[in-house]
Design a protein around this motif. Structure first.
Motif, PDB file in Angstrom:
ATOM      1  N   GLU A 150      -6.798  14.749 -13.871  1.00 28.45           N
ATOM      2  CA  GLU A 150      -7.867  14.106 -13.101  1.00 28.45           C
ATOM      3  C   GLU A 150      -7.656  12.604 -13.164  1.00 28.45           C
ATOM      4  N   ILE A 151      -7.632  11.975 -11.995  1.00 32.49           N
ATOM      5  CA  ILE A 151      -7.398  10.538 -11.930  1.00 32.49           C
ATOM      6  C   ILE A 151      -8.710   9.836 -11.624  1.00 32.49           C
ATOM      7  N   ILE A 152      -8.990   8.783 -12.390  1.00 30.45           N
ATOM      8  CA  ILE A 152     -10.264   8.068 -12.317  1.00 30.45           C
ATOM      9  C   ILE A 152      -9.989   6.602 -11.989  1.00 30.45           C
ATOM     10  N   ALA A 153     -10.798   6.031 -11.089  1.00 28.49           N
ATOM     11  CA  ALA A 153     -10.659   4.619 -10.743  1.00 28.49           C
ATOM     12  C   ALA A 153     -12.010   4.071 -10.323  1.00 28.49           C
ATOM     13  N   HIS A 154     -12.104   2.759 -10.217  1.00 32.12           N
ATOM     14  CA  HIS A 154     -13.301   2.165  -9.642  1.00 32.12           C
ATOM     15  C   HIS A 154     -13.325   2.457  -8.145  1.00 32.12           C
ATOM     16  N   ARG A 155     -14.512   2.548  -7.580  1.00 27.72           N
ATOM     17  CA  ARG A 155     -14.631   2.910  -6.167  1.00 27.72           C
ATOM     18  C   ARG A 155     -13.924   1.896  -5.267  1.00 27.72           C
ATOM     19  N   ASN A 156     -13.944   0.616  -5.665  1.00 29.27           N
ATOM     20  CA  ASN A 156     -13.260  -0.390  -4.843  1.00 29.27           C
ATOM     21  C   ASN A 156     -11.745  -0.228  -4.901  1.00 29.27           C
ATOM     22  N   ALA A 157     -11.235   0.186  -6.056  1.00 29.85           N
ATOM     23  CA  ALA A 157      -9.796   0.427  -6.173  1.00 29.85           C
ATOM     24  C   ALA A 157      -9.371   1.545  -5.236  1.00 29.85           C
ATOM     25  N   ARG A 158     -10.177   2.608  -5.174  1.00 27.16           N
ATOM     26  CA  ARG A 158      -9.855   3.700  -4.255  1.00 27.16           C
ATOM     27  C   ARG A 158      -9.920   3.231  -2.803  1.00 27.16           C
ATOM     28  N   LYS A 159     -10.930   2.431  -2.471  1.00 28.78           N
ATOM     29  CA  LYS A 159     -11.038   1.896  -1.109  1.00 28.78           C
ATOM     30  C   LYS A 159      -9.814   1.053  -0.764  1.00 28.78           C
ATOM     31  N   ASN A 160      -9.369   0.249  -1.714  1.00 24.59           N
ATOM     32  CA  ASN A 160      -8.176  -0.565  -1.480  1.00 24.59           C
ATOM     33  C   ASN A 160      -6.952   0.307  -1.251  1.00 24.59           C
ATOM     34  N   MET A 161      -6.848   1.402  -1.998  1.00 25.41           N
ATOM     35  CA  MET A 161      -5.734   2.324  -1.799  1.00 25.41           C
ATOM     36  C   MET A 161      -5.798   2.972  -0.428  1.00 25.41           C
ATOM     37  N   VAL A 162      -6.992   3.346   0.001  1.00 26.71           N
ATOM     38  CA  VAL A 162      -7.159   3.934   1.335  1.00 26.71           C
ATOM     39  C   VAL A 162      -6.747   2.932   2.404  1.00 26.71           C
ATOM     40  N   ASN A 163      -7.222   1.691   2.259  1.00 27.36           N
ATOM     41  CA  ASN A 163      -6.922   0.648   3.247  1.00 27.36           C
ATOM     42  C   ASN A 163      -5.434   0.353   3.346  1.00 27.36           C
ATOM     43  N   LYS A 164      -4.714   0.534   2.253  1.00 28.32           N
ATOM     44  CA  LYS A 164      -3.283   0.255   2.223  1.00 28.32           C
ATOM     45  C   LYS A 164      -2.439   1.521   2.388  1.00 28.32           C
ATOM     46  N   SER A 165      -3.117   2.631   2.689  1.00 24.90           N
ATOM     47  CA  SER A 165      -2.434   3.918   2.915  1.00 24.90           C
ATOM     48  C   SER A 165      -1.561   4.326   1.730  1.00 24.90           C
ATOM     49  N   GLN A 166      -2.070   4.075   0.535  1.00 26.23           N
ATOM     50  CA  GLN A 166      -1.343   4.471  -0.661  1.00 26.23           C
ATOM     51  C   GLN A 166      -1.580   5.948  -0.957  1.00 26.23           C
ATOM     52  N   PRO A 167      -0.567   6.648  -1.431  1.00 25.25           N
ATOM     53  CA  PRO A 167      -0.738   8.049  -1.800  1.00 25.25           C
ATOM     54  C   PRO A 167      -1.384   8.190  -3.164  1.00 25.25           C
ATOM     55  N   GLY A 168      -1.786   9.411  -3.510  1.00 23.96           N
ATOM     56  CA  GLY A 168      -2.301   9.697  -4.851  1.00 23.96           C
ATOM     57  C   GLY A 168      -3.694   9.163  -5.092  1.00 23.96           C
ATOM     58  N   LEU A 169      -4.590   9.342  -4.117  1.00 22.97           N
ATOM     59  CA  LEU A 169      -5.941   8.809  -4.249  1.00 22.97           C
ATOM     60  C   LEU A 169      -6.702   9.485  -5.383  1.00 22.97           C
ATOM     61  N   PRO A 170      -7.373   8.707  -6.225  1.00 23.60           N
ATOM     62  CA  PRO A 170      -8.190   9.293  -7.300  1.00 23.60           C
ATOM     63  C   PRO A 170      -9.296  10.169  -6.723  1.00 23.60           C
ATOM     64  N   ARG A 171      -9.592  11.267  -7.420  1.00 27.41           N
ATOM     65  CA  ARG A 171     -10.686  12.145  -6.980  1.00 27.41           C
ATOM     66  C   ARG A 171     -12.020  11.739  -7.588  1.00 27.41           C
ATOM     67  N   VAL A 172     -11.978  10.957  -8.655  1.00 33.68           N
ATOM     68  CA  VAL A 172     -13.208  10.545  -9.347  1.00 33.68           C
ATOM     69  C   VAL A 172     -13.290   9.026  -9.337  1.00 33.68           C
ATOM     70  N   THR A 173     -14.422   8.488  -8.866  1.00 35.85           N
ATOM     71  CA  THR A 173     -14.660   7.048  -8.911  1.00 35.85           C
ATOM     72  C   THR A 173     -16.046   6.782  -9.486  1.00 35.85           C
ATOM     73  N   PHE A 174     -16.283   5.530  -9.854  1.00 36.25           N
ATOM     74  CA  PHE A 174     -17.596   5.140 -10.359  1.00 36.25           C
ATOM     75  C   PHE A 174     -17.811   3.674 -10.036  1.00 36.25           C
ATOM     76  N   ASN A 175     -18.988   3.172 -10.349  1.00 38.66           N
ATOM     77  CA  ASN A 175     -19.333   1.807  -9.978  1.00 38.66           C
ATOM     78  C   ASN A 175     -19.248   0.828 -11.142  1.00 38.66           C
ATOM     79  N   GLN A 176     -19.940   1.107 -12.258  1.00 36.78           N
ATOM     80  CA  GLN A 176     -19.991   0.134 -13.342  1.00 36.78           C
ATOM     81  C   GLN A 176     -19.445   0.633 -14.673  1.00 36.78           C
ATOM     82  N   GLU A 177     -19.778   1.852 -15.069  1.00 35.94           N
ATOM     83  CA  GLU A 177     -19.396   2.317 -16.400  1.00 35.94           C
ATOM     84  C   GLU A 177     -19.227   3.834 -16.394  1.00 35.94           C
ATOM     85  N   ALA A 178     -18.226   4.304 -17.118  1.00 36.69           N
ATOM     86  CA  ALA A 178     -17.998   5.743 -17.282  1.00 36.69           C
ATOM     87  C   ALA A 178     -17.464   5.993 -18.683  1.00 36.69           C
TER      88      ALA A 178
END
Length: 281
Positions: free
Chosen positions: A110-138
């Motif tokens: 399971e890959i975890i990232a901040h929601r903005n990091a995932r958005k940046n990956m989407v915007n740059k068409s990067q593969p391997g998008l995290p399935r779990v994101t959060f905002n401040q703390e996990a």
């Protein structure tokens, strides 16, 4: 800064960032070395960002995963210290030298990232998008161990994470801390002023040791010194602004040789126009 100028600068940074961060090292065999930090916690150095390896009795937690071609080497090294599988991967931010291994690990971890990091990956068409994101703390609880993950706001990017191993008194800072260096990715929401706030929040954590995004393992005092040095750099650029200087003059005039351990890298130079404009506003 005028809109057309800002757009041109942002586009330039985006293109430069893509060239730097998403071009994998062509030598899969480039040496990756693993070093013990404290009990159950290791770091893998080499091409790409530093990988944190945390061993528990129920599985392994990785912090970052370099480039895709490095994943077999990373897994091989992990297997020299444990038979447990990699259960979680934490992406400290979206740059390709830290998340390039995601596609090879998504089927088993399971890959975890901040929601903005995932958005940046989407915007740059990067593969391997995290399935779990959060905002401040996990928090991850695994094998009787606790790993805390924090987002302290923008700095290197707008999706930076700090990973805290509280029992071990260690943090993995991602590229929020790279000793004697910085790169503000303005095209991805980075900010030198917000970065200072992130340093303050980071220093509120209880830790003695730091696994940086790049370079050798450091300590708490190194982070304190980095914060002071970064403030000095901003003050020097602010002075150039007050004297009517330009971004090009900031690049030419900025002095670092009296700051021990600092080197004027190309990435720093690429940040200076954005840093200049941020302070000028």
């Amino acid at each position: 800064m005028k809109g057309t100028q800002r757009f041109g600068f942002t586009l330039l940074v985006a293109l430069v960032g893509s060239i730097w961060f998403f071009t994998p090292d062509s030598l899969e065999s480039q040496n990756l070395t693993m070093e013990k930090v404290v009990d159950n916690l290791y770091v893998i150095y080499g091409a790409g960002g530093n990988v944190g390896v945390f061993i528990t009795k129920e599985g392994v937690i990785l912090v970052d995963d370099k480039f895709e071609q490095h994943v077999p080497v990373i897994i091989k090294k992990v297997k020299t210290i444990t038979d447990q599988p990699v259960r979680y991967v934490i992406n400290t931010h979206h740059h390709g030298d830290h998340v390039g291994g995601n596609p090879s690990l998504l089927n088993t971890s399971e890959i975890i990232a901040h929601r903005n990091a995932r958005k940046n990956m989407v915007n740059k068409s990067q593969p391997g998008l995290p399935r779990v994101t959060f905002n401040q703390e996990a928090t991850i609880f695994l094998g009787g161990q606790e790993v805390r993950i924090y987002h302290f706001g923008s700095g290197h990017t707008n999706g930076d994470l700090v990973v805290h191993f509280p029992a071990q008194k260690v943090i993995h800072s991602g590229d929020l801390f790279v000793k004697g260096n910085f790169f503000v990715d303005y095209a991805s929401g980075g900010s030198s002023l917000e970065w200072d706030k992130a340093f303050l929040a980071m220093l509120e954590l209880e830790f003695n040791t730091v696994i940086p995004g790049h370079g050798q393992v450091a300590n708490r005092n190194d982070v304190i010194q980095q914060k002071k040095d970064f403030a000095i750099i901003r003050q020097r650029i602010q002075k150039i602004i007050q004297q009517g200087g330009s971004p090009n003059q900031a690049v030419e005039q900025l002095k670092l040789d009296d700051l021990p351990g600092w080197k004027f890298t190309n990435l720093m130079k690429r940040s200076l126009e954005g840093l200049f404009n941020e302070l000028a506003e």
